[in-house]
Design a protein around this motif. Structure first.
Motif, PDB file in Angstrom:
ATOM      1  N   MET A  94      22.400  23.002  12.781  1.00  0.00           N
ATOM      2  CA  MET A  94      21.004  23.989  12.316  1.00  0.00           C
ATOM      3  C   MET A  94      22.267  25.184  12.830  1.00  0.00           C
ATOM      4  N   GLU A  95      22.737  25.748  11.444  1.00  0.00           N
ATOM      5  CA  GLU A  95      23.113  27.210  11.428  1.00  0.00           C
ATOM      6  C   GLU A  95      22.302  28.573  11.039  1.00  0.00           C
ATOM      7  N   ILE A  96      22.502  29.302  12.272  1.00  0.00           N
ATOM      8  CA  ILE A  96      21.877  29.804  12.461  1.00  0.00           C
ATOM      9  C   ILE A  96      22.491  31.485  12.223  1.00  0.00           C
ATOM     10  N   PHE A  97      22.646  32.802  11.295  1.00  0.00           N
ATOM     11  CA  PHE A  97      22.262  33.824  11.237  1.00  0.00           C
ATOM     12  C   PHE A  97      21.312  34.533  12.328  1.00  0.00           C
ATOM     13  N   LEU A  98      21.418  35.298  13.564  1.00  0.00           N
ATOM     14  CA  LEU A  98      19.992  36.102  13.608  1.00  0.00           C
ATOM     15  C   LEU A  98      20.476  37.691  14.150  1.00  0.00           C
ATOM     16  N   THR A  99      19.491  38.651  13.179  1.00  0.00           N
ATOM     17  CA  THR A  99      20.170  39.905  13.008  1.00  0.00           C
ATOM     18  C   THR A  99      19.371  40.918  13.808  1.00  0.00           C
TER      19      THR A  99
ATOM     20  N   ASP B 204      22.685  50.860  16.426  1.00  0.00           N
ATOM     21  CA  ASP B 204      22.238  49.348  16.921  1.00  0.00           C
ATOM     22  C   ASP B 204      21.799  47.660  16.706  1.00  0.00           C
ATOM     23  N   GLY B 205      22.581  47.987  15.500  1.00  0.00           N
ATOM     24  CA  GLY B 205      21.683  46.845  14.706  1.00  0.00           C
ATOM     25  C   GLY B 205      22.974  45.417  15.091  1.00  0.00           C
ATOM     26  N   GLN B 206      22.509  44.119  15.444  1.00  0.00           N
ATOM     27  CA  GLN B 206      23.961  43.498  16.148  1.00  0.00           C
ATOM     28  C   GLN B 206      23.559  42.452  15.427  1.00  0.00           C
ATOM     29  N   ILE B 207      24.607  41.417  15.454  1.00  0.00           N
ATOM     30  CA  ILE B 207      24.289  40.041  14.970  1.00  0.00           C
ATOM     31  C   ILE B 207      24.972  38.605  15.150  1.00  0.00           C
ATOM     32  N   THR B 208      24.026  37.816  15.132  1.00  0.00           N
ATOM     33  CA  THR B 208      24.759  36.488  15.886  1.00  0.00           C
ATOM     34  C   THR B 208      24.882  35.622  14.956  1.00  0.00           C
ATOM     35  N   LEU B 209      26.287  34.925  15.699  1.00  0.00           N
ATOM     36  CA  LEU B 209      26.222  33.559  14.669  1.00  0.00           C
ATOM     37  C   LEU B 209      25.992  32.006  16.115  1.00  0.00           C
ATOM     38  N   THR B 210      25.014  31.646  15.668  1.00  0.00           N
ATOM     39  CA  THR B 210      25.175  30.417  16.418  1.00  0.00           C
ATOM     40  C   THR B 210      24.794  28.927  15.421  1.00  0.00           C
ATOM     41  N   TYR B 211      25.386  28.038  15.980  1.00  0.00           N
ATOM     42  CA  TYR B 211      25.680  26.085  15.718  1.00  0.00           C
ATOM     43  C   TYR B 211      23.924  25.411  17.013  1.00  0.00           C
ATOM     44  N   HIS B 212      23.239  25.203  15.810  1.00  0.00           N
ATOM     45  CA  HIS B 212      22.860  24.225  17.506  1.00  0.00           C
ATOM     46  C   HIS B 212      22.686  23.098  16.913  1.00  0.00           C
ATOM     47  N   ASP B 213      22.866  22.185  17.974  1.00  0.00           N
ATOM     48  CA  ASP B 213      22.894  20.232  17.202  1.00  0.00           C
ATOM     49  C   ASP B 213      21.759  19.362  17.338  1.00  0.00           C
ATOM     50  N   ILE B 214      21.630  18.757  16.752  1.00  0.00           N
ATOM     51  CA  ILE B 214      20.062  18.694  16.771  1.00  0.00           C
ATOM     52  C   ILE B 214      19.494  17.437  16.625  1.00  0.00           C
ATOM     53  N   THR B 215      21.294  16.583  17.054  1.00  0.00           N
ATOM     54  CA  THR B 215      21.071  15.220  17.311  1.00  0.00           C
ATOM     55  C   THR B 215      20.258  14.331  18.161  1.00  0.00           C
ATOM     56  N   ALA B 216      20.248  15.193  19.059  1.00  0.00           N
ATOM     57  CA  ALA B 216      18.759  14.641  19.301  1.00  0.00           C
ATOM     58  C   ALA B 216      17.107  14.424  19.030  1.00  0.00           C
TER      59      ALA B 216
ATOM     60  N   VAL C 298      17.059  30.267  23.943  1.00  0.00           N
ATOM     61  CA  VAL C 298      18.136  30.407  23.315  1.00  0.00           C
ATOM     62  C   VAL C 298      17.409  31.407  22.106  1.00  0.00           C
ATOM     63  N   LEU C 299      16.807  31.468  21.901  1.00  0.00           N
ATOM     64  CA  LEU C 299      16.409  32.724  20.753  1.00  0.00           C
ATOM     65  C   LEU C 299      15.465  33.821  21.471  1.00  0.00           C
ATOM     66  N   LEU C 300      15.065  34.432  22.598  1.00  0.00           N
ATOM     67  CA  LEU C 300      15.279  35.254  23.344  1.00  0.00           C
ATOM     68  C   LEU C 300      16.685  35.626  24.227  1.00  0.00           C
ATOM     69  N   THR C 301      16.608  34.972  24.555  1.00  0.00           N
ATOM     70  CA  THR C 301      18.111  35.474  25.322  1.00  0.00           C
ATOM     71  C   THR C 301      19.717  36.155  24.034  1.00  0.00           C
ATOM     72  N   VAL C 302      19.497  35.191  22.202  1.00  0.00           N
ATOM     73  CA  VAL C 302      20.200  36.131  21.605  1.00  0.00           C
ATOM     74  C   VAL C 302      19.399  37.358  21.567  1.00  0.00           C
ATOM     75  N   VAL C 303      18.343  37.738  20.896  1.00  0.00           N
ATOM     76  CA  VAL C 303      17.409  38.552  20.988  1.00  0.00           C
ATOM     77  C   VAL C 303      17.643  39.538  21.558  1.00  0.00           C
TER      78      VAL C 303
END
Length: 247
Positions: free
Chosen positions: A224-229, A151-163, A12-17
């Motif tokens: 988990m809230e994830i801001f990735l820039t 070229d700056g990019q920002i993504t907000l993603t939430y990861h459900d870590i119930t498992a 997932v992180l590789l996909t977003v980056v």
């Protein structure tokens, strides 16, 4: 457990980056398309509307009241959030205790998670959601590129870590750092940062040369809230200005 968790987070992180895309199967015969979207023509010449529907291959779709399927989007249906791929198929997961954010002008606000962020006028949004949706436990609120030729990019993603109830915040960010390293990034630092009262763990890294990526992690319930820039040196000041609006 750790290997499975690491493998999924790395993907997932590789996909977003790297903003990687993912192809999905084309729609079969019976499907029709016009300037409003995709719809399904029945044998009697009518169309399906306002319902869930399963095709002969076992794939599920939702048609709205006008007979068009939801595509490349998340939809709240009866209080449950469902992801629909670019070809309209339901991705197979659902989130019953999640609240989507909304945009008010250039400001994103999410009352459920209690976070907001303001982006510059003219930011370019991307909606290639298939890879994130098929990951199974991630929800992408937005991905955007800064305006003005940056070229700056920002993504907000939430990861459900119930498992993974036994994973602590510290363990999660450590695994995230390993995931980024396995994705080919060079980790340059990890620290706690306070963004207008919200405390995040920030992992800094170098993608290549003078291109960088920072991940900000904050727990919200069992998400988990994830801001990735990601940004170049020329974009750093603009990216810092955006992250300074997080509150």
């Amino acid at each position: 457990m750790r290997k499975r968790f690491l493998k999924k987070l790395t993907a997932v992180l590789l996909t977003v980056v790297c903003t990687a895309g993912l192809s999905v199967p084309a729609l079969a015969a019976g499907w029709q398309q016009d300037d409003k979207g995709w719809w399904y023509e029945t044998e009697d010449g009518g169309y399906i509307s306002n319902t869930w529907w399963q095709d002969q291959d076992g794939m599920w779709y939702v048609f709205d009241e006008n007979g068009y399927i939801y595509t490349n989007t998340y939809r709240m249906i009866d209080g449950v959030l469902y992801p629909f791929l670019s070809n309209g198929m339901w991705a197979g997961t659902a989130f019953a205790d999640y609240g989507q954010g909304v945009w008010a002008g250039n400001t994103y606000v999410n009352p459920w998670s209690g976070v907001s962020v303001t982006v510059p006028q003219g930011a370019v949004f991307s909606y290639d959601l298939d890879a994130i949706m098929l990951s199974g436990s991630f929800i992408q609120e937005f991905m955007l590129t800064l305006p003005g030729g940056l070229d700056g990019q920002i993504t907000l993603t939430y990861h459900d870590i119930t498992a993974y109830p036994q994973v602590t915040d510290g363990q999660y960010t450590s695994i995230a750092a390993i995931a980024l390293a396995e994705a080919g990034l060079q980790i340059t630092g990890s620290e706690q940062v306070n963004l207008n009262g919200k405390v995040y763990t920030k992992i800094s890294s170098t993608i290549s040369g003078a291109v960088f990526a920072d991940c900000y992690f904050r727990r919200v319930g069992h998400y988990m809230e994830i801001f990735l820039t990601s940004y170049s040196l020329g974009d750093k000041a603009a990216m810092d200005s955006v992250m300074a609006t997080v509150r």
